[in-house]
Design an enzyme around this catalytic site. Structure first.
Site, PDB file in Angstrom:
ATOM      1  N   ASP A  70       0.876  -1.166   0.000  1.00 40.42           N
ATOM      2  CA  ASP A  70       0.000   0.000   0.000  1.00 40.42           C
ATOM      3  C   ASP A  70       0.912   1.215   0.000  1.00 40.42           C
ATOM      4  O   ASP A  70       1.810   1.328   0.840  1.00 40.42           O
ATOM      5  CB  ASP A  70      -0.936   0.031   1.199  1.00 40.42           C
ATOM      6  CG  ASP A  70      -2.085   0.989   0.939  1.00 40.42           C
ATOM      7  OD1 ASP A  70      -2.868   0.739   0.009  1.00 40.42           O
ATOM      8  OD2 ASP A  70      -2.192   2.019   1.633  1.00 40.42           O
ATOM      9  N   PHE A 153       4.219   5.629 -13.407  1.00 39.87           N
ATOM     10  CA  PHE A 153       2.757   5.641 -13.262  1.00 39.87           C
ATOM     11  C   PHE A 153       2.389   6.623 -12.153  1.00 39.87           C
ATOM     12  O   PHE A 153       3.268   7.273 -11.572  1.00 39.87           O
ATOM     13  CB  PHE A 153       2.251   4.214 -12.943  1.00 39.87           C
ATOM     14  CG  PHE A 153       2.673   3.708 -11.580  1.00 39.87           C
ATOM     15  CD1 PHE A 153       3.958   3.231 -11.368  1.00 39.87           C
ATOM     16  CD2 PHE A 153       1.808   3.739 -10.496  1.00 39.87           C
ATOM     17  CE1 PHE A 153       4.367   2.772 -10.118  1.00 39.87           C
ATOM     18  CE2 PHE A 153       2.198   3.282  -9.239  1.00 39.87           C
ATOM     19  CZ  PHE A 153       3.484   2.796  -9.055  1.00 39.87           C
TER      20      PHE A 153
HETATM   21  P1  IMP Z   1      -2.692   1.637  -3.682  1.00 39.67           P
HETATM   22  O1  IMP Z   1      -2.947   0.686  -4.800  1.00 39.67           O
HETATM   23  O2  IMP Z   1      -3.879   1.905  -2.819  1.00 39.67           O
HETATM   24  O3  IMP Z   1      -1.456   1.293  -2.911  1.00 39.67           O
HETATM   25  O4  IMP Z   1      -2.472   3.050  -4.384  1.00 39.67           O
HETATM   26  C1  IMP Z   1      -1.235   3.465  -4.763  1.00 39.67           C
HETATM   27  C2  IMP Z   1      -1.392   4.813  -5.467  1.00 39.67           C
HETATM   28  O5  IMP Z   1      -0.399   5.688  -4.963  1.00 39.67           O
HETATM   29  C3  IMP Z   1      -1.110   4.671  -6.962  1.00 39.67           C
HETATM   30  O6  IMP Z   1      -2.303   4.474  -7.680  1.00 39.67           O
HETATM   31  C4  IMP Z   1      -0.428   5.971  -7.286  1.00 39.67           C
HETATM   32  O7  IMP Z   1      -1.381   6.974  -7.507  1.00 39.67           O
HETATM   33  C5  IMP Z   1       0.313   6.309  -6.002  1.00 39.67           C
HETATM   34  N1  IMP Z   1       1.692   5.752  -6.027  1.00 39.67           N
HETATM   35  C6  IMP Z   1       2.192   4.769  -5.221  1.00 39.67           C
HETATM   36  N2  IMP Z   1       3.464   4.499  -5.543  1.00 39.67           N
HETATM   37  C7  IMP Z   1       3.761   5.300  -6.570  1.00 39.67           C
HETATM   38  C8  IMP Z   1       4.930   5.451  -7.351  1.00 39.67           C
HETATM   39  O8  IMP Z   1       5.947   4.777  -7.200  1.00 39.67           O
HETATM   40  N3  IMP Z   1       4.856   6.374  -8.319  1.00 39.67           N
HETATM   41  C9  IMP Z   1       3.753   7.146  -8.549  1.00 39.67           C
HETATM   42  N4  IMP Z   1       2.630   7.031  -7.858  1.00 39.67           N
HETATM   43  C10 IMP Z   1       2.633   6.113  -6.873  1.00 39.67           C
END
Ligand code: IMP
Length: 204
Positions: A70, A153
Site C-alpha cells: 500500500d 505511473f
Molecule cells: P494503492 O494501490 O492503494 O497502494 O495506491 C497506490 C497509489 O499511490 C497509486 O495508484 C499511485 O497513484 C500512487 N503511487 C504509489 N506508488 C507510486 C509510485 O511509485 N509512483 C507514482 N505514484 C505512486
C-alpha cells in the site's frame, strides 16, 4: 521454487516488483492468475494497516505466500494529502491523470518552499493465517506544477528527485528501482525473503 503472490492489479507496481524481486527466484504469481478473487476494501487509516489487510486476506483466501503493497504520495503542506487516498484522490474510479490534475490544482495554492513531499510504501508479507512482517519506507522529493516525463505511473511525472534533477517520470525504471520507496521497503524485507529462499527444499 516457492510460490509468491504479488497482490496487486496495478500494472506500474507489478513491473517494478517483477524487476525488484528477480534476484530471489520466486515463482511469481499476480492477481491476474486469480481472476475470481475479490480484493478487500482498502478502508484503513494507514499504509501499514492497508498493506496488512490486503496481504493477509489474499494469503488466507488463496492459500499462498503473499506480498501486498500500500503506497501513496504525502504532501505535508496539504495536511498529508493525497496519502492513503492516493489511488482514488479524484474519485473512486479516477485515472492517474485525473488524480494528478487534482493534485496540481492544490499545489498551485502553496508557496514554492512548501511543495515538498514523499512517497510512502508499506509492504506486508503474509503466509496463510500468519503475518511474517510489515515494513514502511519513504522517498523524499519536490512536487512540480507541470508534468515531466512519460515513464512510470501515478504521480511519477510530478515528483522531482533533487539529486537527479529529474522526475520519476523522466528517470529509467532501473534508476527509480535503486532509490524508490518500494526498493527501500523491500530492502527491509530482504533478510526474510532470502531466508525463505535458502530454506526452501531443493527439488531435483
Ligand atoms: P494503492 O494501490 O492503494 O497502494 O495506491 C497506490 C497509489 O499511490 C497509486 O495508484 C499511485 O497513484 C500512487 N503511487 C504509489 N506508488 C507510486 C509510485 O511509485 N509512483 C507514482 N505514484 C505512486
Amino acid at each position: 521454487m516457492i510460490k509468491l503472490l504479488i497482490a496487486t492489479r496495478n500494472g506500474g507496481k507489478l513491473r517494478e516488483y517483477k524487476d525488484l524481486l528477480s534476484k530471489y527466484k520466486f515463482d511469481i504469481y499476480t492477481l491476474k492468475d486469480f481472476p475470481n478473487y475479490v480484493e478487500p476494501l482498502e478502508d484503513q487509516d494507514s499504509f501499514e494497516k492497508n498493506a496488512l489487510k490486503k496481504a493477509q486476506h489474499a494469503a488466507d483466501s488463496l492459500n499462498i505466500l503473499t506480498l501486498a503493497d500500500d503506497s501513496g504520495l504525502v504532501v505535508p503542506a496539504l495536511n498529508g494529502q493525497p496519502g492513503v487516498f492516493s489511488r482514488r484522490f479524484a474519485g473512486l474510479d479516477a485515472t492517474d491523470a485525473e488524480n494528478r490534475f487534482k493534485l496540481k490544482g492544490l499545489l498551485k495554492t502553496l508557496q514554492e518552499g512548501e511543495r515538498n513531499g514523499f512517497f510512502a510504501c508499506s509492504i506486508a508479507l503474509c503466509l496463510p493465517h500468519r503475518c511474517l512482517k510489515v515494513v514502511l519506507a519513504q522517498c523524499e522529493g519536490e512536487l512540480l506544477l507541470e508534468e515531466r516525463g512519460t515513464h512510470g505511473f501515478g504521480y511519477d511525472s510530478l515528483f522531482l528527485k533533487y539529486d537527479y534533477n529529474k522526475t520519476f517520470g523522466e528517470l529509467d525504471q532501473q534508476i527509480k528501482n535503486r532509490i524508490s520507496h518500494r526498493k527501500k521497503a523491500l530492502d527491509k524485507l530482504d533478510p526474510i525473503l532470502s531466508n525463505l529462499i535458502e530454506s526452501a527444499p531443493c527439488v531435483t
